[in-house]
Design a protein around this motif. Sequence first.
Motif, short mmCIF file in Angstrom:
data_model
loop_
_atom_site.label_atom_id
_atom_site.label_comp_id
_atom_site.label_asym_id
_atom_site.label_seq_id
_atom_site.Cartn_x
_atom_site.Cartn_y
_atom_site.Cartn_z
N HIS A 76 -9.80 -3.42 -4.36
CA HIS A 76 -9.00 -2.80 -3.31
C HIS A 76 -9.33 -1.31 -3.26
O HIS A 76 -9.62 -0.70 -4.29
CB HIS A 76 -7.51 -3.02 -3.60
N ARG B 150 -7.43 1.16 -3.08
CA ARG B 150 -6.53 1.89 -3.98
C ARG B 150 -7.06 1.89 -5.40
O ARG B 150 -7.06 2.93 -6.07
CB ARG B 150 -5.14 1.23 -3.93
N TRP C 285 -8.95 3.15 2.61
CA TRP C 285 -7.53 3.08 2.27
C TRP C 285 -6.67 3.50 3.45
O TRP C 285 -5.64 2.86 3.75
CB TRP C 285 -7.24 3.99 1.07
N ASN D 23 -3.60 1.44 5.99
CA ASN D 23 -2.21 1.87 5.93
C ASN D 23 -1.73 2.58 7.19
O ASN D 23 -0.53 2.77 7.35
CB ASN D 23 -2.01 2.82 4.74
N GLN E 279 0.41 7.22 -2.07
CA GLN E 279 0.57 5.79 -2.28
C GLN E 279 2.05 5.40 -2.30
O GLN E 279 2.44 4.37 -1.74
CB GLN E 279 -0.11 5.39 -3.59
N ILE E 280 2.87 6.22 -2.93
CA ILE E 280 4.31 5.93 -2.99
C ILE E 280 4.92 5.96 -1.59
O ILE E 280 5.69 5.07 -1.20
CB ILE E 280 5.02 6.93 -3.92
N ALA F 107 3.39 5.57 1.27
CA ALA F 107 2.88 4.46 2.07
C ALA F 107 3.60 3.16 1.73
O ALA F 107 3.93 2.37 2.63
CB ALA F 107 1.37 4.31 1.83
N SER F 108 3.85 2.92 0.44
CA SER F 108 4.56 1.70 0.04
C SER F 108 5.99 1.69 0.55
O SER F 108 6.48 0.68 1.06
CB SER F 108 4.54 1.59 -1.49
N LYS F 109 6.67 2.82 0.43
CA LYS F 109 8.06 2.89 0.89
C LYS F 109 8.15 2.69 2.41
O LYS F 109 8.97 1.91 2.90
CB LYS F 109 8.66 4.26 0.52
N ARG G 78 6.00 1.24 4.36
CA ARG G 78 5.60 -0.11 4.73
C ARG G 78 6.76 -1.08 4.52
O ARG G 78 7.00 -1.98 5.34
CB ARG G 78 4.39 -0.54 3.90
N ASN G 79 7.48 -0.92 3.43
CA ASN G 79 8.64 -1.79 3.17
C ASN G 79 9.73 -1.58 4.22
O ASN G 79 10.35 -2.54 4.69
CB ASN G 79 9.21 -1.51 1.77
N ASN H 142 8.60 -3.30 7.37
CA ASN H 142 8.76 -4.74 7.27
C ASN H 142 10.21 -5.15 7.44
O ASN H 142 10.52 -6.14 8.09
CB ASN H 142 8.23 -5.23 5.93
#
Length: 493
Positions: A344, A346, A395, A399, A456-457, A459-461, A463-464, A467
């Motif tokens: 990946h 990342r 990456w 995202n 990265q943090i 992007a994850s937050k 994205r959640n 969703n």
Amino acid sequence: MEEKKRMENNESPVPYLRRTRTAAILLSSLCWGLGISIPGLSLLELQRQVGVSLQEITLSLTARSIGHLIGSFASGFCYDRIENHFVLASALFAAGTVGGFIPWVQDYNFLLMTMAIWGLFTGYIDTGNNFMTLGLWGKKAGPVLQAGNMLVAAGGLVVSLVVGPFLTITPDSPKGNLSDVMTSTVYNQSAEDLATLNITDYNRLAIQEDYYSDQIEKATSLIWIPYSIMSGIFILVSCMYFGLYARLSDRIMINTDEKDPAMKQHFTETNETLHFRILLLGILFTYLFVYAGNEAIFLGFLYTFAMTSDVEFSPQIASLLTTAFWGGFVLSRGVAILISRILHPRTMLIIDLSGCTLAALLLSLWGNSSGVVLFCGAILMGISMGSAWPAAVTWAERNVRINGKVTGLFLVALSLAHLLFPWIMGIIIAMYTIRSLMYFLLFLCIASFLTFTILQIVASKCRNIGNCENKSEKIYKIVAREMIDIRKEIYDV
């Protein structure tokens, strides 16, 4: 026949031409590598051509960087509004024409303007290569980006081999002028020697000085040959893009990137809000700016550090050190083409940034005193840097939705870093010592790692959250649809 069926069914012809377009993108990446490397190698030739000092001729590289910065920013708007193949074909043709004109410029101010215009068109090429790769391959763009960046580095190596035989002024000659060697035999004499030096000997030295000056002046004109070769390659590749533009100029085939199945899937799967996009792009710009500054400083000052630090390398060993770095750089990009199919982006970025930080730590601790550590650190830095930039672009594509303006924003960060950080590093070295180079390099590596962690943090937050919002919207639609059905049943009763 298959093509006609696709057109009749209004299907995208992109898969049919994907290999041809990918080959064109790789060739334009090679052109970009040739273009960014040849001015630095021919800098002393250009200095003698316009008759200025070394400090003044270096401003030509700054002018090119400013032009590249403007081109990277402006090209994003063009690629979003004009057919991409036509824009890139025009930029390649213009860059080839202007680049072939550079070795004939005799005026200093006109040379600065020419270099700025050349940088403007190469900025369009750099943006187009990245944007069209992402538009053509979507989430599968990793290997193609790695291959393109490997060809950029390969272009630099090819230029070093092609330009070398045509250089008449080399860094090994004092001030790049053999006539200075002749005059120094007079001005470095003592008073007693000058008293015994007769007028015949002095005239002989003057005649030899004029002879060598004439020989250099005649040989300097050979620099037009590698520039002409580079210009011809640019124009040939531009013809290939003009052919693709003519091939894709049908009403159904125009704007093919929007009909590409990979891009269509990417647009539907990306959960973006305006706040998410602005926040993520802001942090991503900061990360790319800091990382590119790390790359610009190491590339710009490695040779100087090897020559002026306590290891005191000779020019030959220092050049070998630079070659070792580029060897690791190209090798890393070649291997990354295969690895990017498995890992990946990342994971690749974490490995690359960890390697850069480890190399900077070794160089800051022992690089000033140990030649072995300096070589090992340079090779490790080249291997780590080789795949970092294309992995970062891949990456970002996974995202956030990428368009021409976003791709231009990436290259603006790159251009700003290459413009500002070497200047800042020069001030720091003047205030302290050359050892501060590796300490500042370590600081930038750590800052890059921390910035990517934050990126990265976030992007994850986001994205959640996206969703969850999509799920809530789907649940709301289902409930609303059921309520409508219930109301219809009650009304019927």
